[in-house]
Structure formats: structure tokens, C-alpha cells
Write a protein that holds these residues in place. Structure first.
Motif, PDB file in Angstrom:
ATOM      1  N   ALA A   4       0.831  -1.200   0.000  1.00  0.00           N
ATOM      2  CA  ALA A   4       0.000   0.000   0.000  1.00  0.00           C
ATOM      3  C   ALA A   4       0.866   1.250   0.000  1.00  0.00           C
ATOM      4  O   ALA A   4       1.907   1.310   0.657  1.00  0.00           O
ATOM      5  CB  ALA A   4      -0.925   0.008   1.210  1.00  0.00           C
ATOM      6  N   PHE A   6       0.445   5.796  -0.136  1.00  0.00           N
ATOM      7  CA  PHE A   6      -0.517   6.837   0.197  1.00  0.00           C
ATOM      8  C   PHE A   6      -0.039   8.188  -0.329  1.00  0.00           C
ATOM      9  O   PHE A   6       1.073   8.625  -0.027  1.00  0.00           O
ATOM     10  CB  PHE A   6      -0.717   6.911   1.711  1.00  0.00           C
ATOM     11  CG  PHE A   6      -1.221   5.634   2.312  1.00  0.00           C
ATOM     12  CD1 PHE A   6      -2.575   5.441   2.517  1.00  0.00           C
ATOM     13  CD2 PHE A   6      -0.349   4.610   2.644  1.00  0.00           C
ATOM     14  CE1 PHE A   6      -3.056   4.259   3.057  1.00  0.00           C
ATOM     15  CE2 PHE A   6      -0.808   3.423   3.182  1.00  0.00           C
ATOM     16  CZ  PHE A   6      -2.168   3.241   3.390  1.00  0.00           C
ATOM     17  N   HIS A  81      -3.577   4.278  -2.531  1.00  0.00           N
ATOM     18  CA  HIS A  81      -4.531   4.949  -1.654  1.00  0.00           C
ATOM     19  C   HIS A  81      -4.348   6.459  -1.703  1.00  0.00           C
ATOM     20  O   HIS A  81      -3.259   6.957  -2.036  1.00  0.00           O
ATOM     21  CB  HIS A  81      -4.366   4.467  -0.210  1.00  0.00           C
ATOM     22  CG  HIS A  81      -4.839   3.066   0.012  1.00  0.00           C
ATOM     23  ND1 HIS A  81      -4.149   1.973  -0.452  1.00  0.00           N
ATOM     24  CD2 HIS A  81      -5.940   2.578   0.659  1.00  0.00           C
ATOM     25  CE1 HIS A  81      -4.788   0.870  -0.110  1.00  0.00           C
ATOM     26  NE2 HIS A  81      -5.870   1.209   0.562  1.00  0.00           N
ATOM     27  N   PRO A 138      -9.062   3.754  -0.788  1.00  0.00           N
ATOM     28  CA  PRO A 138      -8.366   3.164  -1.932  1.00  0.00           C
ATOM     29  C   PRO A 138      -8.673   3.975  -3.188  1.00  0.00           C
ATOM     30  O   PRO A 138      -9.826   4.368  -3.419  1.00  0.00           O
ATOM     31  CB  PRO A 138      -8.966   1.758  -2.033  1.00  0.00           C
ATOM     32  CG  PRO A 138      -9.695   1.527  -0.752  1.00  0.00           C
ATOM     33  CD  PRO A 138     -10.112   2.878  -0.256  1.00  0.00           C
TER      34      PRO A 138
END
Length: 228
Positions: A4, A6, A81, A138
Motif C-alpha cells: 500500500a 498513500f 490509496h 483506496p
């Protein structure tokens, strides 16, 4: 959540006096791959302040409103994300941003929503602010919805996003931010202009989803809210 990443998006219109404090908490934040300020046709040097703070700045062609500004910023995101942060917050810290990201990063929640210390009392009592501007989502949630986003009223983004999150059906972490506040429009613009701005915002929200749909959203979000 393995892999992930961000990216923080900060839509901003005439926030030169406040945005530096927000960017101090997100620029260089170790959990963020980058920070993009979408300078939405400001006339007060918001973009200049944001660049001086180290953020990447995208300027819109005129004042598009929050939905249009975010749509422009989303096109520049390549991480999995998105972290959405309003430009006028006070009391925001790197630790508060970490607390918002962590449930999603660890796979405990599909999305996260802030509950600020000065959120309306009703939202604090029920434990969720359904129009909070600070969220972790997401990027895939919004994929394929560009045409619908372009058709939204200027302040229809949060309630449209609520619909997508409810449909997705994943758990939502509500992260309390007792030390973070957002100034009212009356403080920022004066009493008369502030009241009118609130009326226009609520009109946009109800054009986007309708009053009864807002109530249904709140109930659905409460059901998806994860225990603290």
C-alpha cells in the motif's frame, strides 16, 4: 496491507493564512509518498505558500469547487490509496495523520474517516461525521466514476464517496481527532457570507444525494464503522 502507498491531496481555495499549518503535518510525513495541493483559483497566494512549504501544486483553470479540484488531483495519483485533507485545519499533526492512515495500512479497515474535536455535536454523539473532509480511501474506489464526479455539484464529493464506500461494504475506521479543528465558514467569511456558504453547501449535498439518502448513508456508515 502489503504494497500500500498513500498520496495526500489537499484542495485549497484562498487558504494562504491557514494552509502552512496543515502542510507542516503532511509534507515529509513518513507514511506519505507525496503531497499535492490543488490550488483552486485562489487570489491570495495560496499556491505560493504551498510551494514554499514543499508541496507539489496544481492550479485549476478558474475556481472549480472542491469536487472539480479533487478530480484534477486524482489524475496525478499513482499510489494505491489517497489521503484527503482539508486546507483549513488547525491542530493537525503528523501523529494525527498517522492515526488516520494506520487502520488502512494494517488492513484493519477498508477506509478511514476523521472525527474532529469541533465536529458538530450530533456527529460526535453518533460517532461519525458523514461529510468529513479528512479520509483515507483506496484509489480504486473512484476508478470508473470520473463522469459521475464531473457531474457532481461543487460540494457533492463526500456524499458521493459515501455511496461508493457503502456499496463496497468494507469496514470503516472512525479516527477521533480531539485536538484538530476546522473553522466555520462564518469565522472565515463573516456571519452573513458564512451562513450563505453553508446554505449553498447543504444545497449541493442534497442535490447530489437527497435528504433521505443522507440519512440512509449515515445509518449505513454506522453499520460499517469498526469498533475502536
Amino acid at each position: 496491507m502489503s504494497g500500500a502507498g498513500f498520496t495526500c491531496l489537499v484542495p485549497a481555495f484562498n487558504e494562504a493564512d491557514r494552509i502552512a499549518a496543515v502542510l507542516a503535518a503532511v509534507v515529509g510525513q513518513p507514511m506519505l509518498a507525496g503531497v499535492i495541493v490543488i490550488e483552486d483559483g485562489s487570489s491570495d497566494g495560496t499556491g505560493r505558500v504551498a510551494r514554499e512549504c514543499g508541496a507539489r501544486v496544481i492550479r485549476t483553470a478558474g475556481n472549480l469547487g472542491k469536487t472539480g479540484a479533487l478530480l484534477l488531483g486524482l489524475r496525478e495519483v499513482s499510489t494505491s490509496h489517497v489521503v484527503l485533507i482539508d486546507a483549513d485545519l488547525s491542530g493537525l499533526t503528523q501523529q494525527a495523520v498517522s492515526a488516520l492512515i494506520r487502520p488502512v495500512l494494517l488492513g484493519r479497515a477498508g477506509a478511514a474517516i476523521s472525527l474532529r474535536g469541533n465536529a458538530p455535536r450530533t456527529w460526535r454523539m453518533i460517532g461519525i461525521d458523514y461529510i468529513s473532509g479528512e479520509r483515507v480511501i483506496p484509489r480504486a474506489v473512484l476508478a470508473g466514476h470520473e463522469a459521475e464526479l464531473r457531474a457532481l455539484p461543487r460540494f457533492g464529493f463526500e456524499v458521493f464517496l459515501n455511496q461508493l464506500l457503502v456499496t463496497r461494504g468494507e469496514g470503516i475506521a472512525v479516527v477521533r481527532w480531539p485536538g484538530v479543528a476546522s473553522p466555520s465558514k462564518r469565522v472565515k467569511r463573516g456571519v452573513g457570507a458564512g451562513i450563505w456558504a453553508d446554505v449553498r453547501m447543504m444545497a449541493d449535498i442534497f442535490r447530489a444525494v437527497g435528504p433521505m439518502d443522507c440519512l440512509r448513508q449515515i445509518r449505513a456508515l454506522i453499520r460499517l464503522r469498526l469498533p475502536n
